[in-house]
Design an enzyme around this catalytic site. Structure first.
Site, PDB file in Angstrom:
ATOM      1  N   ARG A 199       0.860  -1.174   0.000  1.00 52.87           N
ATOM      2  CA  ARG A 199       0.000   0.000   0.000  1.00 52.87           C
ATOM      3  C   ARG A 199       0.902   1.232   0.000  1.00 52.87           C
ATOM      4  NH1 ARG A 199      -2.050  -3.673   3.650  1.00 52.87           N
ATOM      5  NH2 ARG A 199      -4.162  -4.439   3.190  1.00 52.87           N
ATOM      6  N   LYS A 222      -2.257  -2.243   7.518  1.00 50.65           N
ATOM      7  CA  LYS A 222      -3.681  -2.088   7.797  1.00 50.65           C
ATOM      8  C   LYS A 222      -4.143  -3.058   8.877  1.00 50.65           C
ATOM      9  CE  LYS A 222      -8.101  -1.872   5.313  1.00 50.65           C
ATOM     10  NZ  LYS A 222      -8.744  -2.012   3.986  1.00 50.65           N
ATOM     11  N   HIS A 275      -4.065   3.043  -4.884  1.00 45.72           N
ATOM     12  CA  HIS A 275      -3.840   1.590  -4.857  1.00 45.72           C
ATOM     13  C   HIS A 275      -3.463   1.018  -6.212  1.00 45.72           C
ATOM     14  CE1 HIS A 275      -4.596   1.016  -0.776  1.00 45.72           C
ATOM     15  NE2 HIS A 275      -5.673   0.274  -0.782  1.00 45.72           N
ATOM     16  N   ARG A 278      -0.339  -1.181  -6.351  1.00 43.24           N
ATOM     17  CA  ARG A 278      -0.554  -2.437  -5.615  1.00 43.24           C
ATOM     18  C   ARG A 278      -1.379  -3.402  -6.470  1.00 43.24           C
ATOM     19  NH1 ARG A 278      -0.868  -4.614  -0.313  1.00 43.24           N
ATOM     20  NH2 ARG A 278      -2.885  -5.458   0.331  1.00 43.24           N
ATOM     21  N   HIS A 301      -3.016  -9.917   3.043  1.00 46.85           N
ATOM     22  CA  HIS A 301      -4.456 -10.097   3.239  1.00 46.85           C
ATOM     23  C   HIS A 301      -4.709 -11.101   4.357  1.00 46.85           C
ATOM     24  CE1 HIS A 301      -5.409  -8.767  -1.162  1.00 46.85           C
ATOM     25  NE2 HIS A 301      -5.338  -7.751  -0.336  1.00 46.85           N
ATOM     26  N   TYR A 310      -7.953 -11.443  -7.731  1.00 43.12           N
ATOM     27  CA  TYR A 310      -6.962 -11.454  -8.806  1.00 43.12           C
ATOM     28  C   TYR A 310      -6.838 -12.822  -9.483  1.00 43.12           C
ATOM     29  CZ  TYR A 310      -5.558  -7.242  -6.246  1.00 43.12           C
ATOM     30  OH  TYR A 310      -5.548  -6.030  -5.612  1.00 43.12           O
TER      31      TYR A 310
END
Length: 333
Positions: A199, A222, A275, A278, A301, A310
């Site tokens: 990020r 995050k 983003h 990324r 994640h 993705y």
């Protein structure tokens, strides 16, 4: 004592101080809630704080959000930001007595916000913040009433387009960063994001002690969890030299990046500028045959569900639709 009423609700009927002391009666929708309240009331009596807590809770929504912030919210990474949102929401509600709030009160509030153009995602975030306050205060026994918004469903949001840059677009943006951007950090922050899938805020917050041969460690994430990502020798050298000279990447480099994108003439999906590098890393990673589980770890994640956005870019994605369909091995036609 706990008993089931004819209405189907469960009633707590106790005298915590014994015969002749103040009697407490309260009913609940479930036996579990009744048992929880009974334990809480007895604990409060033992602590000498029963009577104040069993009076009707007249605290306003603002007062409860402050209690939540002081006991829990201020320890969250985004606690101050949430608290600001919660105070604004409480004022928009008219700062009512929290115990009297209903699900319908929130639905009216959400409808008015929607009419003003607030996005469904923002509405869902606000519902999440309110749910977190009431659930946490109920869990810790600060309030005895249930979260009034617990059964409200968030707005269903259609998955938005996930944009990424083609190689020629990457070259065009980086040419702008290299040749026409005055910010001394933006080019390298963009490169770190593109080469590691970070990020923008993670790349921007890198410090020299987080750069090792040949990997970088992100700790301002995050999720709050650290993660390390391998880097090339060339990138390692560039980061090390830059941070030895400047100390940090500074702040607001994203503004310089946005201006470079604008100058390049490349149109990005709405709200994805910060983003885009990324997403570009992740998209090309999968298109080049990368493993989805490895990508999850690189991106940080917490759930594979996020990374699966993705998966459709993998060269062999769903190839089995051709080789394993009902007539693939038969002379059917």
């Amino acid at each position: 004592m706990i008993k089931k009423l004819a209405s189907g609700r469960w009633q707590v009927d106790i005298q915590p101080g014994g015969r002749g002391q103040k009697r407490v009666r309260k009913s609940f929708d479930s036996k579990t809630d009744a048992q929880r309240f009974e334990r809480w009331a007895l604990t409060q009596h033992d602590a000498g704080t029963l009577v104040p807590h069993l009076k009707k809770d007249r605290r306003t929504l603002l007062e409860l959000t402050k209690v939540w912030y002081l006991s829990h919210g201020k320890y969250l990474r985004d606690g101050e930001r949430r608290y600001r949102h919660l105070k604004r929401m409480a004022e928009a509600f008219g700062n009512p007595v929290a115990a009297k709030l209903t699900a319908n009160a929130y639905l009216v509030y959400r409808a008015l916000r929607t009419e003003k153009g607030i996005s469904p995602k923002t509405s869902n975030n606000e519902l999440g913040y309110l749910n977190a306050v009431f659930s946490e205060l109920h869990r810790t026994g600060e309030i005895s009433f249930q979260n009034p918004f617990r059964n409200i469903r968030p707005i269903s949001i259609q998955e938005r387009e996930m944009g990424y840059l083609e190689v020629d677009q990457i070259k065009a943006i980086f040419a702008e960063l290299r040749e026409r951007t005055t910010n001394p950090h933006a080019l390298l922050v963009a490169r770190v994001s593109l080469e590691t899938g970070a990020r923008w805020s993670e790349a921007e917050s890198l410090t020299l002690d987080k750069v090792k041969p040949y990997r970088v460690t992100y700790d301002q994430t995050k999720s709050g969890k650290k993660r390390s990502v391998p880097i090339s020798k060339d990138l390692h050298k560039a980061i090390k030299q830059h941070l030895e000279q400047w100390g940090t990447f500074g702040t607001s480099t994203i503004s310089a990046f946005r201006r470079a994108v604008d100058r390049s003439g490349i149109k990005l999906p709405k709200g994805q500028c910060a983003h885009i590098l990324r997403h570009t890393f992740a998209s090309h990673f999968m298109m080049n045959g990368g493993n989805i589980l490895a990508l999850q770890k690189i991106l940080g994640h917490s759930s594979i569900t996020m990374t699966m956005r993705y998966a459709h870019l993998a060269p062999d994605h769903l190839e089995e639709a051709v080789s394993l369909n009902p007539v693939s091995n038969a002379d059917f036609w």
